[in-house]
Design an enzyme around this catalytic site. Structure first.
Site, PDB file in Angstrom:
ATOM      1  N   ASP A  17       0.863  -1.167   0.000  1.00 53.31           N
ATOM      2  CA  ASP A  17       0.000   0.000   0.000  1.00 53.31           C
ATOM      3  C   ASP A  17       0.903   1.221   0.000  1.00 53.31           C
ATOM      4  O   ASP A  17       1.583   1.509   0.978  1.00 53.31           O
ATOM      5  CB  ASP A  17      -0.887  -0.019   1.251  1.00 53.31           C
ATOM      6  CG  ASP A  17      -1.845   1.160   1.312  1.00 53.31           C
ATOM      7  OD1 ASP A  17      -1.673   2.121   0.538  1.00 53.31           O
ATOM      8  OD2 ASP A  17      -2.759   1.116   2.147  1.00 53.31           O
ATOM      9  N   ASN A  22       0.047   5.568 -10.208  1.00 53.44           N
ATOM     10  CA  ASN A  22      -1.338   5.394 -10.630  1.00 53.44           C
ATOM     11  C   ASN A  22      -2.303   5.167  -9.466  1.00 53.44           C
ATOM     12  O   ASN A  22      -3.476   5.530  -9.562  1.00 53.44           O
ATOM     13  CB  ASN A  22      -1.424   4.210 -11.603  1.00 53.44           C
ATOM     14  CG  ASN A  22      -2.846   3.808 -11.896  1.00 53.44           C
ATOM     15  OD1 ASN A  22      -3.588   4.519 -12.564  1.00 53.44           O
ATOM     16  ND2 ASN A  22      -3.244   2.634 -11.387  1.00 53.44           N
ATOM     17  N   TYR A  32     -10.270  14.892  -2.867  1.00 51.76           N
ATOM     18  CA  TYR A  32      -9.714  14.123  -3.981  1.00 51.76           C
ATOM     19  C   TYR A  32      -9.176  15.059  -5.063  1.00 51.76           C
ATOM     20  O   TYR A  32      -8.041  14.902  -5.532  1.00 51.76           O
ATOM     21  CB  TYR A  32     -10.785  13.206  -4.565  1.00 51.76           C
ATOM     22  CG  TYR A  32     -10.345  12.476  -5.816  1.00 51.76           C
ATOM     23  CD1 TYR A  32      -9.586  11.317  -5.730  1.00 51.76           C
ATOM     24  CD2 TYR A  32     -10.692  12.955  -7.077  1.00 51.76           C
ATOM     25  CE1 TYR A  32      -9.175  10.654  -6.876  1.00 51.76           C
ATOM     26  CE2 TYR A  32     -10.286  12.293  -8.230  1.00 51.76           C
ATOM     27  CZ  TYR A  32      -9.529  11.142  -8.121  1.00 51.76           C
ATOM     28  OH  TYR A  32      -9.118  10.493  -9.259  1.00 51.76           O
ATOM     29  N   GLY A  33      -9.997  16.037  -5.469  1.00 49.16           N
ATOM     30  CA  GLY A  33      -9.565  16.953  -6.525  1.00 49.16           C
ATOM     31  C   GLY A  33      -8.327  17.727  -6.141  1.00 49.16           C
ATOM     32  O   GLY A  33      -7.437  17.962  -6.975  1.00 49.16           O
ATOM     33  N   ALA A  34      -8.233  18.135  -4.873  1.00 51.89           N
ATOM     34  CA  ALA A  34      -7.060  18.872  -4.420  1.00 51.89           C
ATOM     35  C   ALA A  34      -5.803  18.005  -4.494  1.00 51.89           C
ATOM     36  O   ALA A  34      -4.716  18.496  -4.840  1.00 51.89           O
ATOM     37  CB  ALA A  34      -7.273  19.370  -2.992  1.00 51.89           C
ATOM     38  N   LYS A  80      -5.221  15.674  -6.667  1.00 50.78           N
ATOM     39  CA  LYS A  80      -4.839  15.516  -8.065  1.00 50.78           C
ATOM     40  C   LYS A  80      -4.228  16.797  -8.633  1.00 50.78           C
ATOM     41  O   LYS A  80      -3.269  16.756  -9.404  1.00 50.78           O
ATOM     42  CB  LYS A  80      -6.044  15.074  -8.891  1.00 50.78           C
ATOM     43  CG  LYS A  80      -6.498  13.641  -8.578  1.00 50.78           C
ATOM     44  CD  LYS A  80      -5.370  12.658  -8.808  1.00 50.78           C
ATOM     45  CE  LYS A  80      -5.824  11.212  -8.689  1.00 50.78           C
ATOM     46  NZ  LYS A  80      -4.751  10.252  -9.004  1.00 50.78           N
TER      47      LYS A  80
END
Length: 250
Positions: free
Chosen positions: A60, A87, A151-153, A155
Site C-alpha cells: 500500500d 497510478n 480528492y480533486g485537491a 490531483k
C-alpha cells in the site's frame, strides 16, 4: 516504436485493476519488464496471469516503508528502474460539512504523499537510466468539483509536483509528465462504496457533459501512458496531458 521499451523496467502502482492493469499489460506487450504494486494480491495476480514479464508486490503506497519495498522488489526482479507510473489513488466523495478526517487523510496519503515518497525512493535508479515519472492525475484547478474537494485537491497537487519535479530533475536526465484521464470505466467508485445504481446515474450525468459523448475505456488511457514513457517522447516533460473526451473544454 514497438521495440523501444524492450529491456526497460516499469513500476506501476495500483496495478490490480482498471487503468493500472491495462497499462501493465500494454507495457509487457511492448517488451518491458513490469512490477505492479497494490493492496490486493489476488487482483495483482489476475493482472499478471499470462504475462511472464509482469511481477507483483503487495504494498500500500500510503504506508510507511512501502516505497522502499516496491523499489527493492523491482531491483530484485529486474535490476533497474526506467519508468515509474504513480497510478494508485482512492476517492471518498463528501461535501464540506461531511468530510471525515480519516477518509481525507487516506486520500492525501495515497494520492499525494505516497507518489512523492515512491518517486523519491526511485530517484537514484531513475537517474541512472535517465528515466521517466508518469503521474496519473485528473481534474484541473480551474473549476470546482462538488463533493470531491479533497480528492480533486490531491490531483491538482500531483500536477504541481509534475511541474516542479520536471524543473528539478531535467538536469539529471529525468522526465516527468502527468496523464490526466477524464471519466473512465474503472472500479474506483465501487471501491469508494457506491452502489451500481448510483454509479449508473452519476455516469449518465457526466456523459451528458462530455463532448465525445461517452466514458473512456482504460485502454485509451493506458495507450497514452505507454507512449509518453517511450524514448521517442524524450522532449516531453513538465506537462499535463488531458485525455478527457473534451470535458475540460466544454
Amino acid at each position: 516504436m514497438t521495440t523501444s521499451l524492450r529491456g526497460q523496467t516499469v513500476i506501476i502502482t495500483g496495478g490490480g485493476t482498471g487503468i493500472g492493469r491495462v497499462t501493465a499489460r500494454l507495457f509487457a506487450q511492448e517488451g518491458a519488464d513490469v512490477l505492479i504494486a497494490g493492496r490486493t494480491v489476488a487482483t495483482l495476480k489476475e493482472t499478471a496471469e499470462g504475462h511472464d514479464r509482469i511481477e507483483v508486490v503487495e504494498a500500500d503506497v500510503a504506508e510507511p516503508g512501502a516505497p522502499e519495498r516496491i523499489v527493492a522488489a523491482a531491483l530484485d526482479a529486474f535490476g533497474r528502474v526506467d519508468v515509474l507510473v504513480n497510478n494508485a489513488a482512492i476517492t471518498r466523495p463528501a461535501a464540506l460539512g461531511a468530510i471525515d478526517r480519516e477518509a481525507a487523510e487516506q486520500q492525501v496519503a495515497t494520492n499525494l504523499i505516497g507518489p512523492a515518497m515512491l518517486a523519491q525512493e526511485a530517484l537514484p535508479h531513475l537517474e541512472a537510466t535517465r528515466g521517466t515519472i508518469v503521474n496519473i492525475t485528473s481534474n484541473g484547478p480551474q473549476r470546482g468539483w462538488a463533493n470531491n474537494s479533497v480528492y480533486g485537491a490531491t490531483k491538482v497537487g500531483l500536477d504541481f509536483l509534475t511541474y516542479t519535479w520536471a524543473v528539478e530533475l531535467a538536469p539529471r536526465g529525468i522526465r516527468v509528465v502527468s496523464v490526466a484521464p477524464g471519466v473512465t470505466a474503472t472500479p474506483v467508485l465501487v471501491h469508494a462504496g457506491f452502489t451500481p445504481e448510483e454509479i449508473t446515474r452519476w455516469g449518465g450525468e457526466l456523459t451528458a457533459r462530455i463532448p465525445l459523448g461517452r466514458i473512456a475505456r482504460p485502454e485509451e488511457i493506458g495507450w497514452w501512458i505507454v507512449n509518453v514513457a517511450r524514448p521517442e517522447a524524450a522532449y516531453l516533460t513538465g506537462t499535463v496531458l488531458r485525455v478527457d473526451g473534451g470535458i475540460n473544454a466544454a
